[in-house]
Structure formats: structure tokens, C-alpha cells
Design a protein around this motif. Structure first.
Motif, PDB file in Angstrom:
ATOM      1  N   GLU A  36      22.026  59.943  59.056  1.00  0.00           N
ATOM      2  CA  GLU A  36      22.227  58.811  59.959  1.00  0.00           C
ATOM      3  C   GLU A  36      21.238  57.685  59.664  1.00  0.00           C
ATOM      4  O   GLU A  36      21.596  56.508  59.679  1.00  0.00           O
ATOM      5  CB  GLU A  36      22.092  59.270  61.419  1.00  0.00           C
TER       6      GLU A  36
ATOM      7  N   SER B  16      34.581  58.464  63.722  1.00  0.00           N
ATOM      8  CA  SER B  16      34.301  59.337  62.588  1.00  0.00           C
ATOM      9  C   SER B  16      34.522  60.771  63.021  1.00  0.00           C
ATOM     10  O   SER B  16      33.909  61.241  63.983  1.00  0.00           O
ATOM     11  CB  SER B  16      32.861  59.131  62.119  1.00  0.00           C
TER      12      SER B  16
ATOM     13  N   THR C 294      27.757  61.935  54.540  1.00  0.00           N
ATOM     14  CA  THR C 294      26.972  61.954  55.772  1.00  0.00           C
ATOM     15  C   THR C 294      26.059  60.736  55.843  1.00  0.00           C
ATOM     16  O   THR C 294      25.882  60.153  56.918  1.00  0.00           O
ATOM     17  CB  THR C 294      26.106  63.235  55.842  1.00  0.00           C
TER      18      THR C 294
ATOM     19  N   MET D 124      28.391  59.074  59.499  1.00  0.00           N
ATOM     20  CA  MET D 124      27.425  59.034  60.602  1.00  0.00           C
ATOM     21  C   MET D 124      27.474  57.710  61.378  1.00  0.00           C
ATOM     22  O   MET D 124      26.688  57.492  62.290  1.00  0.00           O
ATOM     23  CB  MET D 124      26.009  59.237  60.048  1.00  0.00           C
TER      24      MET D 124
ATOM     25  N   GLY E  54      30.038  56.265  63.103  1.00  0.00           N
ATOM     26  CA  GLY E  54      31.093  56.068  64.087  1.00  0.00           C
ATOM     27  C   GLY E  54      30.584  55.507  65.404  1.00  0.00           C
ATOM     28  O   GLY E  54      29.459  55.780  65.821  1.00  0.00           O
TER      29      GLY E  54
ATOM     30  N   ASN F 251      31.164  59.638  67.072  1.00  0.00           N
ATOM     31  CA  ASN F 251      31.072  60.696  66.073  1.00  0.00           C
ATOM     32  C   ASN F 251      31.593  61.972  66.718  1.00  0.00           C
ATOM     33  O   ASN F 251      30.982  62.503  67.642  1.00  0.00           O
ATOM     34  CB  ASN F 251      29.622  60.908  65.617  1.00  0.00           C
TER      35      ASN F 251
ATOM     36  N   VAL G 219      26.010  63.772  67.069  1.00  0.00           N
ATOM     37  CA  VAL G 219      27.446  63.634  67.331  1.00  0.00           C
ATOM     38  C   VAL G 219      27.643  63.490  68.838  1.00  0.00           C
ATOM     39  O   VAL G 219      26.856  64.002  69.635  1.00  0.00           O
ATOM     40  CB  VAL G 219      28.297  64.805  66.773  1.00  0.00           C
TER      41      VAL G 219
END
Lengths: 318, 280
Positions: free
Chosen positions: A175, B198, B209, B214, B216, B219, B259
Motif C-alpha cells: 500500500e 479492488s 499489490t 491496494m 481501491g 479494497n 482491506v
């Protein structure tokens, strides 16, 4: 005794011969200047021959030379008044990425780069230049700061990869890098990125989305290191030379494939061989590129930056 | 000493659990080994009714179970891979591509479809793991980029279904730059206020990833998927220890805040419909 690579053996032999001849002439008070000069010329010719025919793997080796300048060396010698800032305001300060405002000539810029260590203790402190998520988040924080104050951003890339580990995964390494890619593509100020050593994969790209992406002549940039590529595709570490060729990871190859914008030549024998010359070349290049980029307004900058990365790829369309 | 000796080590299945399953009509769960009628398995979105194992499925299956009446139009199918570097390891990349195309019936590891999900329009870009490990090369990156452009032009939300080992080594830095390309396109999508979903499925790792998967607005992960940046083997080798149970699972990512939700595949369509209606 300086560090020599295997492929520099002829240079090393000549250098030793020169040293011996010098000692001999001193000891016996002989005038061997002609011989010495002859040998020195020979050595220079040999160096030129070797350095104009480097293989991918040889460049990878040079990019990792223990005496090669690192980010803080460039900051010290190409910039003035560096004010280092620390931390991502969240978890901690990642020592594998450094950054802060500095002066390039009269211009205030934000400089950010991966930092490796020179001895065992430093290497551990800097985690071998492998950043954790907080490193990428610190870098983004500083880039946003530069944007806020309308100062250009310079990033120096030198990493064997983003850190693989339990904590890195817990804190979202993927991320952190992804966020940087997205945010860097729409930064309103000029961004210049230079690969000064190793450019390994997402760990490098995480501070590598810029208007001008340059590589020093003897560096590499790819999706994976030749060693890891060899271990995955050949199931052994033995094929790193072949992998280095296959990956087309050198600066000239990357330029040819349209994946970077330029190559900065290194002094003969590599950046570590004549550091002052390297510093002045980088400073000149940065000054020139900054001057060019400052002519574009932020909308144009972003549009061109995104268009450039959007055009990267090789496919057919029937 | 018995007169019978087992040659292969590690076979510990008790006799009463052994099943012989005819191919085609029955589906045997790779995890709990229980058998289910193949048709029922499909109707259950390829999820095991006994242990909730989400079978690895491809774009055809996802399009079929998400789009209303299974109807969609495929976009950008004419974009095909090439071998920009003349890459050669133990095999040349060109033959690898031809072989994968023959075996999978796909041209590369991602397909884009546009259709309706519970009557709400949606662009779906879905990765296919059985094409060179769902790896991201130029075609995957370009198709995602164009799917996002299509979504922007038509003001339709977009979803990417990730199932990938990461970047495709055989396209080296071309693959790497797809991370920057797709992320930059998502920045443009965000500016226009169009939703991006995502969906992370098993497995989602590496450069996928570290880019679009990652990013979204939502997620969403399927249960018990492997999701991470570095592969578990690399981390194990680096730290020299075994990894904790459940490390890099969907549940681990939910716990650590990466997420938004874990959704069973059987409920995916209704959840998406609800979400799309709320944002419309």
C-alpha cells in the motif's frame, strides 16, 4: 589497496607494475620515467577498453561498489544547507530513506533518497538501503511538503529492494509503494529522479515517478535483481550473469527501450573513481533539467508525466 | 516389522475419508477433499459448501457470476503480448507465450468486460492466474489503463479483480512501469470522482499489490486469500524463521487495516450491487 573487480584484473596488474617500477627507480636512483609513462598510457588504454565494453552483470557490480557515493554524499557535495527531516508522523523514522530541503545553487529543492551504510553498523542502521513502509510514507510526506511550498523535488534511487519482513507486511509495504506511485504522478511541482546505484523493482519505483528519470551510466534498474531472477527462473543463483543480460537492466538499454529519459555519464572507472567529477556532473545536469522543467506550468507537467508513463509498454494491437 | 511397507512418506489419509471421484460430474474440494456435484459447485460460485474454500477461478467464471444473465461485452481483446526484450531463460518467452495461449485459450493474463451488476453498469478487469501465474506484463497494464480510461469517458465505476504472482519477469522493466502507469490512471479516475473497487483474491502479491490492488476506494478481499508484497518464501528466507499462522491472509490484512471487508464470493454480487447503488 583499492577494490578491484575480477574484470579489472588487467588494470590491477598494470597498476602494480607501475608501483613496482616507481619503487625500483627510487631505490636504485634510476630514471625510469619513460617506462612509467608508457605503462600509465597502457593502463589508461586498458581501462578505456574495459569500461567501454561492460556487460550487464559488470555494471551491476559497479553499482554496488562499496566506495560508490551514496545519497548523503551527493547531498553534501552537490547541495548546500541541507536540513534533514525525520519520520512519517505515524510509526517511526526509517533510516533507509533520508530527505529534507536543501539549496541547489540559488534554488531551494526537496532532496529525498535511499541511504546505504558503509560499515557493518551503518549498514544495519540503514537496513542496506531497503526501506520499510514508513520510509515510503516519510518520502511522500516530504514530497507533499515540497508541493505545498512550490519547490521542486529530486529523488536519488539506490536500493536492492523494498524491505521484505514481518513488520513491513503488517504495516502495508504494498500500500505504501502504491500510494506513492499514485500521488507522485499528480504532484504539482517538477520531479527529477536519478538512479545513483541499484534500482530494484517497486522499492526503487516507490520514489521514482518523475518528469525526468535519469540513470548514472553504471547503474541498473529493473523489476527484480539478477540474483533473484536467476533463482526463480533457473532455480539457482548461478545464472546471475545470464539473468543480468536477459533483463536489459543497464542505463543504455533502459534508454533504448524508452523507459528512462537520459543517462548521465560516469568518470572513467566508475563514479567512485573520481567522485568530485561525478558530483559536478550531477549538479550541472540537475541545474539544467530544473531550468527546463521550470518553464512548464503544473498542469502541463502532470499531463506530460502521466502521458510518458502511460506510453510505456510493448504489445501489439491487431 | 510388517510385511507391508509404505514407500511414499506422508500419506496419512484415514481409509474412511478416501473418496474416488469421477471427473466432470463431481467436484472434489482441493482442501477438505469432500465431493460435491459439479453443477452445485458452480451454482455456489465455485465455493466449497463444506469448508468455504474459494476455488481459484478465472475471468470467464467471474464475468459469468457477476454480470446480470452473464452478459457483457469484452473490451480491448485485440491487445496482445509481444517479446520486447527477446527474453530467454530456460525457454524463450515467445514460446512460453504461445504455449500459455494454447493451454489457456487466453491471449494474456487479464480480460476486460463491461456489463451490468444488479442493473448497475460496471467495468471489470479480471486477471487470469492460469496465464503465466497471472503475471503483469505490458498487456495487463495497458488493458487496465484503458479500462480506467473507458470508465472515465463513460462515467462508469471500475473494478479490478487481482489474482497474480506479481510483475512478469520476462518483460523486466516494461512490467515494472505498468505499476506506475496503472496508478497514474487511477489518480485521474479519482479526480473525476468515479468509484474504483479492488477485489483481492488468492493470491495477490508483488507489483500488483504495490500498485492498483491496494489503491481501491474499496479494497475487498475474498476469504483466506494470500495477499502481500513480498512472497512468504522470500520473507521466511530473510528473517530465517517460520511465519506466524495466517500471516498475509485476507483476515490478517483486515486486522491491520489494509482491506475494507472480506466478502464471500457467494455474496459478492449482491454486495457490489448495494455498493454501486449507494454511490450512484
Amino acid at each position: 589497496m583499492p577494490n578491484y573487480f575480477d574484470f579489472e584484473k588487467p588494470i590491477q596488474e598494470l597498476e602494480e607494475q607501475i608501483e613496482k617500477t616507481k619503487q625500483l627507480s627510487q631505490k636504485n636512483k634510476l630514471d625510469l620515467n619513460a617506462t612509467i609513462k608508457d605503462l600509465e598510457e597502457k593502463m589508461l588504454a586498458e581501462k578505456k577498453r574495459i569500461y567501454s565494453n561492460l556487460t550487464g552483470w559488470q555494471r551491476v557490480q559497479i553499482s554496488r561498489h562499496p566506495e560508490r557515493p551514496y545519497t548523503l554524499d551527493y547531498i553534501e557535495h552537490c547541495f548546500d544547507d541541507f536540513i534533514e527531516q525525520h519520520g512519517d508522523r505515524n510509526v517511526k523514522d526509517d533510516k533507509a530513506i533520508v530527505g529534507g530541503f536543501a539549496k541547489l545553487g540559488n534554488q531551494t529543492v526537496m532532496v529525498i533518497g535511499h541511504q546505504k551504510g558503509r560499515n557493518t553498523k551503518q549498514r544495519q542502521l540503514r537496513n542496506f538501503g531497503m526501506a520499510n513502509p514508513e520510509g515510503y510514507r516519510k518520502a511522500l510526506r516530504l514530497m507533499k511538503l515540497a508541493e505545498k511550498f512550490n519547490k521542486p523535488i529530486i529523488t536519488l534511487i539506490d536500493t536492492p529492494g523494498a524491505s521484505p519482513g514481518l513488520e513491513a507486511e503488517e504495516r502495508g509495504q504494498g500500500e505504501a509503494i502504491a500510494k506513492n506511485l499514485l500521488e507522485m504522478s499528480v504532484l504539482k511541482v517538477p520531479v527529477i529522479c536519478i538512479v545513483i546505484g541499484e534500482g530494484a523493482s517497486g522499492g526503487a519505483l516507490g520514489i521514482g515517478v518523475g518528469d525526468k528519470v535519469l540513470m548514472l551510466e553504471n547503474t541498473w534498474y529493473s523489476v527484480i535483481s539478477p540474483e533473484s531472477c536467476s533463482s526463480i527462473l533457473w532455480r539457482s543463483w548461478e545464472h546471475k550473469e545470464k539473468a543480468a543480460e536477459a533483463l536489459k537492466l543497464t542505463a543504455p538499454d533502459m534508454l533504448k527501450n524508452g523507459l528512462i529519459d537520459g543517462v548521465i555519464p560516469e568518470p572513467l572507472g566508475g563514479a567512485h573513481n573520481e567522485t568530485n567529477e561525478m558530483y559536478s556532473r550531477i549538479k550541472d545536469e540537475l541545474t539544467k533539467v530544473l531550468n527546463d522543467l521550470s518553464k512548464l506550468d503544473s498542469e502541463k507537467l502532470i499531463e506530460k508525466r502521466i502521458a510518458k508513463f502511460s506510453a510505456m509498454g510493448a504489445f501489439t494491437e491487431a | 516389522m510388517s510385511w507391508f511397507k509404505r514407500v511414499k512418506e506422508g500419506i496419512i489419509t484415514p481409509t474412511d475419508e478416501k473418496k474416488s471421484v469421477p471427473d466432470g460430474l463431481w467436484h472434489k474440494c482441493p482442501r477438505c477433499k469432500k465431493a460435491v456435484v459439479a453443477k452445485d459447485h458452480e451454482a455456489n460460485c465455485y465455493v466449497c459448501p463444506s469448508c468455504n474454500y474459494h476455488d481459484k477461478i478465472g475471468s470467464a467464471e467471474y464475468f459469468g457470476l457477476l454480470f446480470d444473465e452473464g452478459a457483457y461485452a469484452e473490451l480491448f481483446a485485440n491487445i496482445k503480448p509481444t517479446d520486447p526484450l527477446g527474453f530467454y531463460d530456460t525457454k524463450d518467452y515467445k514460446s512460453r507465450l504461445t504455449e500459455s495461449q494454447k493451454k489457456s485459450g487466453l491471449s494474456d493474463a487479464l480480460r476486460v468486460g463491461v456489463g451490468k451488476v444488479e442493473e448497475m453498469p460496471l467495468v471489470v478487469a479480471c486477471m487470469d492466474f492460469n496465464f503465466i501465474g497471472g503475471s503483469m506484463g505490458s498487456v495487463v497494464g495497458e488493458k487496465i489503463a484503458r479500462a480506467i480510461d473507458y470508465a472515465r469517458e463513460n462515467r462508469i465505476p471500475v473494478m479490478v479483480i487481482s489474482k497474480s504472482g506479481g510483475a512478469r519477469m520476462m518483460e523486466a522493466a516494461f512490467s515494472l512501469m505498468q505499476m506506475a502507469k496503472t496508478s497514474a490512471k487511477l489518480a485521474l479516475l479519482a479526480k473525476e470522482g468515479i468509484p474504483y473497487i479492488s477485489l483481492l483474491t488468492d493470491p495477490t502479491t508483488g507489483g500488483v499489490t504495490a500498485s492498483f490492488a491496494m489503491l481501491g476506494d474499496f479494497n475487498i478481499a475474498e476469504p483466506e486469500a494470500l495477499i502481500g508484497f513480498a512472497g512468504p518464501r522470500v520473507i521466511r528466507e530473510t528473517i530465517g524463521k517460520d511465519l506466524p499462522k495466517g500471516f498475509q491472509s485476507s483476515e490478517f490484512l483486515l486486522e491491520h487495516g489494509f482491506v475494507d471487508m472480506i466478502v464471500n464470493r457467494t455474496e459478492l454480487k449482491s454486495r457490489l450491487g448495494k455498493l454501486l447503488r449507494m454511490l450512484a
